[in-house]
Design an enzyme around this catalytic site. Structure first.
Site, mmCIF file in Angstrom:
data_model
loop_
_atom_site.group_PDB
_atom_site.id
_atom_site.type_symbol
_atom_site.label_atom_id
_atom_site.label_comp_id
_atom_site.label_asym_id
_atom_site.label_seq_id
_atom_site.Cartn_x
_atom_site.Cartn_y
_atom_site.Cartn_z
ATOM 1 N N LYS A 204 0.851 -1.202 0.000
ATOM 2 C CA LYS A 204 0.000 0.000 0.000
ATOM 3 C C LYS A 204 0.882 1.246 0.000
ATOM 4 O O LYS A 204 2.046 1.197 0.435
ATOM 5 C CB LYS A 204 -0.950 0.041 1.197
ATOM 6 C CG LYS A 204 -0.277 0.125 2.580
ATOM 7 C CD LYS A 204 -0.134 1.549 3.105
ATOM 8 C CE LYS A 204 0.640 1.632 4.411
ATOM 9 N NZ LYS A 204 1.809 2.428 4.434
ATOM 10 N N GLY B 75 5.242 -6.271 5.676
ATOM 11 C CA GLY B 75 5.021 -7.236 6.758
ATOM 12 C C GLY B 75 3.537 -7.335 7.110
ATOM 13 O O GLY B 75 3.000 -8.436 7.308
ATOM 14 N N ALA C 68 4.072 -1.317 3.955
ATOM 15 C CA ALA C 68 3.280 -2.300 4.707
ATOM 16 C C ALA C 68 3.508 -3.745 4.258
ATOM 17 O O ALA C 68 2.586 -4.555 4.288
ATOM 18 C CB ALA C 68 1.791 -1.959 4.648
ATOM 19 N N ALA D 225 10.095 -0.158 4.119
ATOM 20 C CA ALA D 225 10.010 0.859 3.073
ATOM 21 C C ALA D 225 8.779 1.746 3.201
ATOM 22 O O ALA D 225 8.533 2.602 2.357
ATOM 23 C CB ALA D 225 10.002 0.170 1.707
ATOM 24 N N ASP E 204 -2.138 -1.442 10.389
ATOM 25 C CA ASP E 204 -2.326 -1.444 8.923
ATOM 26 C C ASP E 204 -2.960 -2.742 8.414
ATOM 27 O O ASP E 204 -3.312 -2.842 7.247
ATOM 28 C CB ASP E 204 -0.963 -1.339 8.215
ATOM 29 C CG ASP E 204 -0.433 0.084 8.180
ATOM 30 O OD1 ASP E 204 -1.216 1.011 8.432
ATOM 31 O OD2 ASP E 204 0.771 0.249 7.899
HETATM 32 P P1 ATP Z 1 4.785 -0.367 7.645
HETATM 33 O O1 ATP Z 1 4.582 0.447 6.405
HETATM 34 O O2 ATP Z 1 3.636 -1.302 7.983
HETATM 35 O O3 ATP Z 1 5.284 0.392 8.820
HETATM 36 P P2 ATP Z 1 7.191 -1.226 6.426
HETATM 37 O O4 ATP Z 1 6.744 -1.501 5.021
HETATM 38 O O5 ATP Z 1 7.879 0.070 6.673
HETATM 39 O O6 ATP Z 1 5.948 -1.385 7.370
HETATM 40 P P3 ATP Z 1 8.093 -3.920 6.690
HETATM 41 O O7 ATP Z 1 8.547 -4.247 5.305
HETATM 42 O O8 ATP Z 1 6.812 -4.483 7.139
HETATM 43 O O9 ATP Z 1 8.129 -2.354 6.929
HETATM 44 O O10 ATP Z 1 9.281 -4.367 7.655
HETATM 45 C C1 ATP Z 1 9.588 -3.771 8.888
HETATM 46 C C2 ATP Z 1 10.491 -4.716 9.679
HETATM 47 O O11 ATP Z 1 9.722 -5.821 10.100
HETATM 48 C C3 ATP Z 1 11.629 -5.275 8.846
HETATM 49 O O12 ATP Z 1 12.815 -4.648 9.206
HETATM 50 C C4 ATP Z 1 11.670 -6.788 9.142
HETATM 51 O O13 ATP Z 1 12.804 -7.144 9.862
HETATM 52 C C5 ATP Z 1 10.455 -7.048 10.033
HETATM 53 N N1 ATP Z 1 9.524 -8.061 9.480
HETATM 54 C C6 ATP Z 1 8.839 -8.961 10.194
HETATM 55 N N2 ATP Z 1 8.049 -9.704 9.423
HETATM 56 C C7 ATP Z 1 8.199 -9.284 8.162
HETATM 57 C C8 ATP Z 1 7.637 -9.675 6.910
HETATM 58 N N3 ATP Z 1 6.766 -10.691 6.814
HETATM 59 N N4 ATP Z 1 7.997 -8.980 5.819
HETATM 60 C C9 ATP Z 1 8.871 -7.947 5.931
HETATM 61 N N5 ATP Z 1 9.460 -7.560 7.088
HETATM 62 C C10 ATP Z 1 9.128 -8.206 8.202
#
Ligand code: ATP
Length: 317
Positions: free
Chosen positions: A11, A107, A105, A102, A141
């Site tokens: 997203k 994870g 979302a 990044a 999220d």
């Molecule tokens: P959001 O936008 O929900 O805050 P994000 O996109 O910034 O999340 P994610 O890619 O979800 O961040 O990853 C954040 C941290 O979570 C990573 O540094 C990773 O170590 C940890 N993590 C745990 N589970 C997962 C997963 N299934 N996919 C990616 N990262 C994960």
């Protein structure tokens, strides 16, 4: 052994406003969220054991209990022990396409896919509100990741109101491979720097929440006025992330100089995106930014707005 293969889309935030502190300690937010067709493939395969096992090749994704997908499986196990008794554990294969840490979302979307997939695997027959409640317990999220599309998210981001689809828009995403921003850091820093202007009293919070529902971006989306939508792009977290990461600021400025409809940092960053109305234009803009910055650490993706969340992968089940 039964299995389901699902697409878990990323997203972007078209709008992110931090309104204040909630009594539960979270931030009160107003966001417009949009699913895009950049997604991970998540396969959930019954394994006849008493364990959940995560399989993912991406070096930054943990395969232990800290993986959000694992936590989603554990949550279902805790809530439906009889189903776990009957069906047992599962192997969860994550084919990571969404950049990690990044602001997209990734994870959360994986966790949403596990909730949807295990729900089917265990024949739980949950209603959407029941699934939504479980998702909310795992992360703010995650409810949106299940339903996807275009939505207004309020509260701590988990109270959703679907908005009309924004069709025909393309997004160019850019992220420095070696750069990640912690979501927790971004929100904490925002609180430190801007906490004094937060709305705190309950009646004020309620009034602000009400106002959000008729805010300019929501109106523009309701009217499907894309030009107006792009004028309303906004992200409060840029105020803390851009000064701390000059590379991200430069990237955003470079997009601004191109022929884009609008540009913004997504979520807590450091991904920056730009919107345009065709894939060809998106390719041109990508080339222009790549040439201007000439940095091999910079990665690009081109994606389309979509109106779906977690879906069965086509051709398999
Ligand atoms: P959001 O936008 O929900 O805050 P994000 O996109 O910034 O999340 P994610 O890619 O979800 O961040 O990853 C954040 C941290 O979570 C990573 O540094 C990773 O170590 C940890 N993590 C745990 N589970 C997962 C997963 N299934 N996919 C990616 N990262 C994960």
């Amino acid at each position: 052994m039964r299995s389901y293969s699902l697409i878990a889309p990323a997203k972007i935030n078209l709008y992110l406003e931090i309104i204040g502190d909630r009594p539960d300690g979270y931030h009160e937010l107003s966001m417009v969220l949009q699913s895009i067709d950049l997604g991970d493939r998540v396969e959930i395969r019954a394994n006849g054991t008493e364990d959940f096992r995560i399989h993912c090749q991406h070096p930054e994704v943990p395969c232990d209990r800290t993986n959000l997908a694992y936590r989603a499986a554990e949550l279902l196990k805790t809530n439906y022990p009889e189903a776990f008794e009957q069906y047992g554990g599962a192997d969860i294969f994550i084919d990571k396409q969404i950049p990690v840490a990044a602001g997209l979302a990734g994870g959360s979307s994986n966790a949403a896919a596990v909730l949807v997939g295990l729900e089917m695997l265990w024949d739980l027959g949950l209603t959407q509100p029941e699934l939504h409640d479980l998702a909310s317990q795992l992360g703010s999220d995650i409810p949106f990741c299940i339903t996807g599309g275009t939505a207004l998210a309020t509260g701590r981001g988990n109270e959703l109101e679907p908005l009309p689809d924004l069709e025909g828009l393309y997004v160019i995403l850019a992220k420095y491979r070696s750069l990640g921003v912690s979501t927790a850091w971004a929100y904490q820093t925002y609180r430190q720097q801007f906490g004094s202007s937060y709305v705190r009293e309950s009646p004020d919070l309620a009034a602000r929440q009400k106002r959000v529902h008729s805010g300019p971006i929501v109106k523009a989306i309701a009217l499907r006025d894309e030009m107006k939508v792009v004028e309303c792009l906004h992200n409060d977290l840029e105020k803390v992330v851009l000064p701390e990461y000059p590379q991200v600021l430069k990237l955003r400025q470079t997009f601004e100089q191109c022929d884009v409809l609008g540009t913004l940092m997504s979520g807590s960053g450091p991904t920056v995106f730009a919107l345009t109305d065709s894939r060809e234009k998106a390719e041109q803009i990508r080339a222009q930014v790549q040439n201007t910055l000439g940095n091999p650490d910079l990665n690009f993706w081109i994606a389309k707005f979509i109106n779906t969340g977690i879906q069965l992968a086509p051709g398999v089940h």
